[in-house]
Structures are given as structure tokens and as C-alpha cells.
Design a protein around this motif. Structure first.
Motif, PDB file in Angstrom:
ATOM      1  N   SER A 293      -8.381  16.447  -1.820  1.00  0.00           N
ATOM      2  CA  SER A 293      -7.563  17.315  -0.976  1.00  0.00           C
ATOM      3  C   SER A 293      -6.737  16.458  -0.035  1.00  0.00           C
ATOM      4  N   GLY A 294      -5.791  17.081   0.609  1.00  0.00           N
ATOM      5  CA  GLY A 294      -4.887  16.358   1.495  1.00  0.00           C
ATOM      6  C   GLY A 294      -3.555  16.148   0.816  1.00  0.00           C
ATOM      7  N   SER A 295      -2.761  15.245   1.345  1.00  0.00           N
ATOM      8  CA  SER A 295      -1.430  14.998   0.794  1.00  0.00           C
ATOM      9  C   SER A 295      -1.412  13.687   0.013  1.00  0.00           C
ATOM     10  N   LEU A 296      -0.388  13.536  -0.811  1.00  0.00           N
ATOM     11  CA  LEU A 296      -0.227  12.304  -1.589  1.00  0.00           C
ATOM     12  C   LEU A 296       0.270  11.188  -0.685  1.00  0.00           C
ATOM     13  N   PRO A 297      -0.361  10.033  -0.723  1.00  0.00           N
ATOM     14  CA  PRO A 297       0.107   8.925   0.121  1.00  0.00           C
ATOM     15  C   PRO A 297       1.413   8.345  -0.414  1.00  0.00           C
TER      16      PRO A 297
ATOM     17  N   GLU B 240       2.343   5.425  -0.361  1.00  0.00           N
ATOM     18  CA  GLU B 240       2.100   4.117  -0.981  1.00  0.00           C
ATOM     19  C   GLU B 240       1.978   4.187  -2.504  1.00  0.00           C
ATOM     20  N   LEU B 241       1.590   5.330  -3.052  1.00  0.00           N
ATOM     21  CA  LEU B 241       1.501   5.449  -4.508  1.00  0.00           C
ATOM     22  C   LEU B 241       2.836   5.150  -5.176  1.00  0.00           C
ATOM     23  N   GLY B 242       3.927   5.462  -4.505  1.00  0.00           N
ATOM     24  CA  GLY B 242       5.258   5.220  -5.057  1.00  0.00           C
ATOM     25  C   GLY B 242       5.668   3.759  -5.075  1.00  0.00           C
ATOM     26  N   TYR B 243       4.846   2.901  -4.495  1.00  0.00           N
ATOM     27  CA  TYR B 243       5.160   1.469  -4.469  1.00  0.00           C
ATOM     28  C   TYR B 243       4.290   0.673  -5.433  1.00  0.00           C
ATOM     29  N   LEU B 244       3.524   1.364  -6.264  1.00  0.00           N
ATOM     30  CA  LEU B 244       2.777   0.711  -7.343  1.00  0.00           C
ATOM     31  C   LEU B 244       3.730   0.653  -8.534  1.00  0.00           C
TER      32      LEU B 244
ATOM     33  N   PRO C 146       4.344  17.870  -0.037  1.00  0.00           N
ATOM     34  CA  PRO C 146       5.415  17.454  -0.947  1.00  0.00           C
ATOM     35  C   PRO C 146       5.050  16.219  -1.774  1.00  0.00           C
ATOM     36  N   VAL C 147       5.777  16.047  -2.860  1.00  0.00           N
ATOM     37  CA  VAL C 147       5.686  14.814  -3.645  1.00  0.00           C
ATOM     38  C   VAL C 147       6.492  13.778  -2.864  1.00  0.00           C
ATOM     39  N   PRO C 148       5.891  12.633  -2.511  1.00  0.00           N
ATOM     40  CA  PRO C 148       6.614  11.638  -1.708  1.00  0.00           C
ATOM     41  C   PRO C 148       7.910  11.168  -2.377  1.00  0.00           C
ATOM     42  N   LYS C 149       8.927  10.951  -1.573  1.00  0.00           N
ATOM     43  CA  LYS C 149      10.195  10.436  -2.093  1.00  0.00           C
ATOM     44  C   LYS C 149      10.022   9.071  -2.745  1.00  0.00           C
ATOM     45  N   SER C 150       8.980   8.336  -2.329  1.00  0.00           N
ATOM     46  CA  SER C 150       8.731   7.015  -2.902  1.00  0.00           C
ATOM     47  C   SER C 150       8.402   7.091  -4.391  1.00  0.00           C
ATOM     48  N   PHE C 151       8.038   8.266  -4.909  1.00  0.00           N
ATOM     49  CA  PHE C 151       7.756   8.406  -6.334  1.00  0.00           C
ATOM     50  C   PHE C 151       8.996   8.089  -7.170  1.00  0.00           C
TER      51      PHE C 151
ATOM     52  N   PRO D 211      11.217  14.269  -6.669  1.00  0.00           N
ATOM     53  CA  PRO D 211      12.434  13.478  -6.438  1.00  0.00           C
ATOM     54  C   PRO D 211      13.272  13.370  -7.716  1.00  0.00           C
ATOM     55  N   SER D 212      14.545  13.728  -7.616  1.00  0.00           N
ATOM     56  CA  SER D 212      15.418  13.736  -8.792  1.00  0.00           C
ATOM     57  C   SER D 212      15.573  12.353  -9.407  1.00  0.00           C
ATOM     58  N   GLU D 213      15.436  11.310  -8.606  1.00  0.00           N
ATOM     59  CA  GLU D 213      15.554   9.941  -9.122  1.00  0.00           C
ATOM     60  C   GLU D 213      14.462   9.609 -10.139  1.00  0.00           C
TER      61      GLU D 213
END
Length: 95
Positions: free
Chosen positions: A31-35, A37-41, A57-62, A83-85
Motif C-alpha cells: 500500500s502507499g504510493s509508488l516511489p 526512484e523506481l523510474g531511475y532504475l 499517480p504513476v510517477p513522471k520518472s516512469f 506518462p505519455s513519454e
């Protein structure tokens, strides 16, 4: 994310993004939100976080996940847009 997962598999996992890695955390009552930092793996090729209680939300870093092949986030309480990217990830096979 809170709670300790019952099942998790870390294969070739390197926090510096130097190796391909898979993170399988399905059905662990997370539970909780997505970190962010996952988008930087950057070598993450599979992320399965479906069947949990993740919200927000889904982090923009994704958008940085250019090598992702499988991104399973269904059956959570996520909000907002992906994120559309992320559509630029030519390796993406399952979303």
C-alpha cells in the motif's frame, strides 16, 4: 510502499541501474504510493506490482524506463495518467 512483501523476486538487481532487473511484487498487499526512484532504475525490464493496494499517480520518472518490457500495475488504486513519454519505450510489450 508499506508492508513487507510475502513474495518478491529480485533477479540481477542493481540499484545503480547497471544490470537488467526484474521486480515481481504481485499480490503482496503493498500500500502507499509508488516511489519516484523506481523510474531511475534504467535497466528495469519487468515491473509487476499488480494485485496490491497502491494508490496515487504513476510517477513522471516512469518516462525514464526506456528498456521496460513488461509493466503490470492493474488492480490497484492508481490515479491520473501514465506518462505519455513511456510510449517511447520501444521495448514495451505489456502494459
Amino acid at each position: 510502499m508499506k508492508n513487507i512483501p510475502k513474495r518478491s523476486y529480485w533477479i540481477n538487481f542493481d540499484v545503480y541501474g547497471n544490470l537488467r532487473c526484474k521486480t515481481l511484487l504481485s499480490g503482496n498487499r503493498l500500500s502507499g504510493s509508488l516511489p519516484d526512484e523506481l523510474g531511475y532504475l534504467l535497466h528495469l525490464d519487468r515491473l509487476q506490482i499488480d494485485e496490491n493496494h497502491i494508490s496515487g499517480p504513476v510517477p513522471k520518472s516512469f518516462a525514464n524506463l526506456s528498456r521496460i518490457k513488461h509493466l503490470h500495475m492493474n488492480n490497484n488504486s492508481l490515479s491520473g495518467r501514465i506518462p505519455s513519454e513511456l510510449s517511447n519505450a520501444s521495448t514495451l510489450r505489456h502494459l
